[in-house]
Motif scaffolding. Structure first.
Motif, PDB file in Angstrom:
ATOM      1  N   ALA A  24     -49.735 -26.797   8.662  1.00  7.52           N
ATOM      2  CA  ALA A  24     -50.520 -27.942   8.200  1.00  7.52           C
ATOM      3  C   ALA A  24     -49.814 -28.654   7.052  1.00  7.52           C
ATOM      4  CB  ALA A  24     -51.913 -27.486   7.762  1.00  7.52           C
ATOM      5  N   ALA A  25     -49.265 -27.879   6.115  1.00  8.45           N
ATOM      6  CA  ALA A  25     -48.556 -28.468   4.978  1.00  8.45           C
ATOM      7  C   ALA A  25     -47.328 -29.259   5.446  1.00  8.45           C
ATOM      8  CB  ALA A  25     -48.146 -27.377   3.990  1.00  8.45           C
ATOM      9  N   GLY A  26     -46.573 -28.675   6.375  1.00 11.88           N
ATOM     10  CA  GLY A  26     -45.415 -29.383   6.917  1.00 11.88           C
ATOM     11  C   GLY A  26     -45.818 -30.630   7.682  1.00 11.88           C
ATOM     12  N   GLY A  27     -46.961 -30.541   8.368  1.00  8.39           N
ATOM     13  CA  GLY A  27     -47.466 -31.676   9.127  1.00  8.39           C
ATOM     14  C   GLY A  27     -48.061 -32.770   8.264  1.00  8.39           C
ATOM     15  N   PHE A  46     -44.111 -28.108  14.007  1.00 10.88           N
ATOM     16  CA  PHE A  46     -43.288 -27.130  14.744  1.00 10.88           C
ATOM     17  C   PHE A  46     -42.200 -26.543  13.851  1.00 10.88           C
ATOM     18  CE2 PHE A  46     -39.795 -25.706  17.348  1.00 10.88           C
ATOM     19  CZ  PHE A  46     -40.430 -24.999  18.351  1.00 10.88           C
ATOM     20  N   GLY A  47     -41.504 -27.408  13.113  1.00 13.44           N
ATOM     21  CA  GLY A  47     -40.406 -26.940  12.292  1.00 13.44           C
ATOM     22  C   GLY A  47     -40.857 -25.963  11.217  1.00 13.44           C
ATOM     23  N   THR A  48     -41.983 -26.270  10.569  1.00 12.88           N
ATOM     24  CA  THR A  48     -42.493 -25.367   9.535  1.00 12.88           C
ATOM     25  C   THR A  48     -42.949 -24.052  10.140  1.00 12.88           C
ATOM     26  OG1 THR A  48     -43.251 -27.306   8.290  1.00 12.88           O
ATOM     27  CG2 THR A  48     -44.095 -25.163   7.599  1.00 12.88           C
ATOM     28  N   THR A  49     -43.602 -24.111  11.285  1.00 11.43           N
ATOM     29  CA  THR A  49     -44.047 -22.889  11.959  1.00 11.43           C
ATOM     30  C   THR A  49     -42.856 -22.003  12.311  1.00 11.43           C
ATOM     31  OG1 THR A  49     -45.930 -24.069  12.919  1.00 11.43           O
ATOM     32  CG2 THR A  49     -45.337 -21.976  13.929  1.00 11.43           C
ATOM     33  N   VAL A  71     -46.153 -39.641  15.687  1.00  9.32           N
ATOM     34  CA  VAL A  71     -45.591 -39.091  16.930  1.00  9.32           C
ATOM     35  C   VAL A  71     -44.475 -38.089  16.645  1.00  9.32           C
ATOM     36  CG1 VAL A  71     -44.430 -39.648  19.103  1.00  9.32           C
ATOM     37  CG2 VAL A  71     -46.216 -41.165  18.217  1.00  9.32           C
ATOM     38  N   ALA A  72     -43.507 -38.484  15.829  1.00 10.46           N
ATOM     39  CA  ALA A  72     -42.363 -37.607  15.559  1.00 10.46           C
ATOM     40  C   ALA A  72     -42.571 -36.757  14.314  1.00 10.46           C
ATOM     41  CB  ALA A  72     -41.098 -38.450  15.409  1.00 10.46           C
ATOM     42  N   GLY A  73     -43.073 -37.370  13.247  1.00  6.15           N
ATOM     43  CA  GLY A  73     -43.222 -36.652  11.987  1.00  6.15           C
ATOM     44  C   GLY A  73     -44.164 -35.475  12.074  1.00  6.15           C
ATOM     45  N   LYS A  74     -45.308 -35.691  12.682  1.00  5.84           N
ATOM     46  CA  LYS A  74     -46.275 -34.601  12.832  1.00  5.84           C
ATOM     47  C   LYS A  74     -45.706 -33.485  13.693  1.00  5.84           C
ATOM     48  CE  LYS A  74     -50.378 -34.947  10.840  1.00  5.84           C
ATOM     49  NZ  LYS A  74     -50.986 -33.850  10.072  1.00  5.84           N
ATOM     50  N   LEU A  83     -43.306 -38.547   4.133  1.00  7.15           N
ATOM     51  CA  LEU A  83     -41.941 -38.905   3.767  1.00  7.15           C
ATOM     52  C   LEU A  83     -41.348 -39.920   4.738  1.00  7.15           C
ATOM     53  CD1 LEU A  83     -40.533 -35.377   2.794  1.00  7.15           C
ATOM     54  CD2 LEU A  83     -41.008 -37.304   1.250  1.00  7.15           C
ATOM     55  N   ILE A  84     -41.606 -39.740   6.038  1.00 10.40           N
ATOM     56  CA  ILE A  84     -41.098 -40.688   7.038  1.00 10.40           C
ATOM     57  C   ILE A  84     -41.674 -42.075   6.785  1.00 10.40           C
ATOM     58  CG2 ILE A  84     -41.257 -41.324   9.483  1.00 10.40           C
ATOM     59  CD1 ILE A  84     -40.871 -38.379  10.151  1.00 10.40           C
ATOM     60  N   TYR A  85     -42.973 -42.149   6.524  1.00  6.39           N
ATOM     61  CA  TYR A  85     -43.608 -43.441   6.255  1.00  6.39           C
ATOM     62  C   TYR A  85     -42.952 -44.112   5.043  1.00  6.39           C
ATOM     63  CZ  TYR A  85     -47.052 -46.972   5.028  1.00  6.39           C
ATOM     64  OH  TYR A  85     -47.656 -48.161   4.721  1.00  6.39           O
ATOM     65  N   VAL A  86     -42.745 -43.359   3.981  1.00  8.08           N
ATOM     66  CA  VAL A  86     -42.142 -43.918   2.760  1.00  8.08           C
ATOM     67  C   VAL A  86     -40.723 -44.397   3.037  1.00  8.08           C
ATOM     68  CG1 VAL A  86     -41.313 -43.353   0.439  1.00  8.08           C
ATOM     69  CG2 VAL A  86     -43.584 -42.605   1.175  1.00  8.08           C
TER      70      VAL A  86
END
Length: 426
Positions: free
Chosen positions: A109-112, A315-318, A307-310, A118-121
């Motif tokens: 959740a934290a990674g998501g 997945f990456g954090t998990t 779409v990509a960031g979430k 960060l991507i938005y910024v």
């Protein structure tokens, strides 16, 4: 003589039961959104916007609000009350009680939340907006939220044989996601703090807490205290939905299920769809207008982040936590299951719409463009997740029916494979 339990009419019970189901709640949310978009882009669009801006209420305490604001500040507090109940139950008696079990979905959740922000910024800074104070950066938190109602509804439609652990993972992730979103709203999107009003809210909140801890369930005692707490919090400058969370936290776990059972039909059947109806109505101006909206860096940042960031963030954090700590992915899940769930986490709606309004102001160009992007990004994420999870559902159905159940879904791009024993792939 024992008191007979109070019941509702027989005709009402089936309706209430239907409104408690995830698929119906998601369907009503979708229907309200489609209706709002259709009306806002019809020859009668003026009537829609006039209705949304119609003001009702009492001027002192900032309670003379438009219908759109009543929906966002008032009705949505009911949704957040249920979120508070779920959070309390998870922390006290659910998955979040056990740190060893909770660490993976909590980290996910934290990674998501972090990566989409960060991507938005980066997208908006890269588009020529200079400085941290750039107006478009007010929307940095829009793509951080996962919509529980829509995400669980999509999963419920797809799921016949998926592991139960997948739903638990999604629910835990979404609950923690909501907790983070609540903190973001309270600290970054509340303005003009009035400490006196905030202190005044402690009195009705304390009385409400005292009564529910004594197992009092009478609505005529609890509802006035809840409404007064909401009014004081609203007048304090903190967004009023936070009052819903505080009231939900006050309810002991022994009563949480009863309260949720009573309130869920009203929330999913009325409060959230009405909020969506007043929030999702955007005048697109046809295909050229839609193209212009999606060309706004605000919209680009939101769509890419959802779409990509979430997906990458969850997945990456998990994967990182499961491979570098003692925490483990649930034995019933393969990594491709987590990939599908990570895509599904990109379905952001209710809280995302609220943050867009708080960040840009209702009806502003950036707000309208953000709403188009939220709808677009959520739809793309839901469709991609449906493709992956439908494939996994077919696999688990074959396994359940004793057919060839070779688990080729344990790989993602031929690299990652879940840690399962050979017998679990049969």
């Amino acid at each position: 003589m024992a008191r007979r339990p109070r019941t509702t009419s027989p005709a009402a019970n089936p309706v209430l039961a239907i409104l408690r189901t995830e698929t119906v709640g998601g369907a009503l949310l979708l229907a309200a959104t489609v209706l709002a978009l259709a009306w806002a882009n019809s020859p009668f669009a003026g009537a829609y916007f006039a209705l949304r801006e119609l003001k009702l209420g009492y001027a002192p305490w900032h309670l003379e609000l438009s219908l759109g604001n009543w929906a966002a500040d008032g009705l949505l507090a009911i949704f957040f009350f249920l979120a508070g109940l779920e959070l309390k139950r998870e922390f006290v008696a659910g998955e979040l009680r056990n740190p060893a079990k909770a660490i993976v979905p909590v980290a996910a959740a934290a990674g998501g939340v972090a990566l989409p922000a960060l991507i938005y910024v980066f997208v908006n800074l890269g588009a020529g907006n200079s400085g941290i104070g750039a107006p478009t950066l007010q929307g940095w938190a829009i793509p951080t939220a996962t919509d529980i109602a829509f995400a669980l509804a999509v999963l419920a439609v797809i799921n016949t044989h998926l592991p139960a652990a997948l739903r638990v993972f999604l629910l835990t992730l979404a609950v923690v996601d909501d907790l983070i979103a609540i903190g973001i709203i309270a600290f970054f999107y509340s303005h003009g703090l009035e400490p006196v009003m905030l202190l005044a809210a402690v009195v009705p909140l304390g009385l409400f807490t005292l009564l529910v801890r004594k197992q009092v369930r009478s609505w005529y005692l609890l509802l006035p205290l809840a409404a007064t707490t909401w009014a004081f919090v609203h007048a304090s400058g903190i967004h009023a939905t936070v009052a819903g969370v505080l009231l939900g936290f006050a309810v002991p776990v022994s009563l949480a299920q009863t309260f949720e059972h009573r309130i869920r039909p009203f929330s999913s059947g009325f409060a959230v769809p009405v909020f969506a109806f007043f929030s999702a109505g955007v005048s697109l101006g046809g295909v050229p207008g839609l193209g212009a909206a999606l060309a706004d860096p605000v919209a680009i940042g939101i769509v890419v982040a959802l779409v990509a960031g979430k997906a990458v963030g969850v997945f990456g954090t998990t994967f990182l936590v499961a491979k570098t700590t003692h925490a483990r992915l649930d034995d019933d899940l393969a990594w491709v299951d987590v990939a599908g769930l990570s895509l599904l986490a990109g379905v952001g709606f209710t809280v995302s719409l609220l943050i867009a309004e708080l960040g840009f102001g209702t009806g502003s160009p950036h707000d309208d463009h953000a709403k188009v992007a939220i709808l677009t990004g959520s739809l793309i994420a839901a469709l991609l997740a449906a493709v992956v999870l439908k494939s996994r559902n077919r696999h688990y159905r074959r396994v359940a029916h004793g057919e060839n159940g070779y688990d080729d879904g344990g790989e993602v791009g031929g690299v990652f494979r879940a840690e399962i024993t050979p017998s679990e792939g049969e």
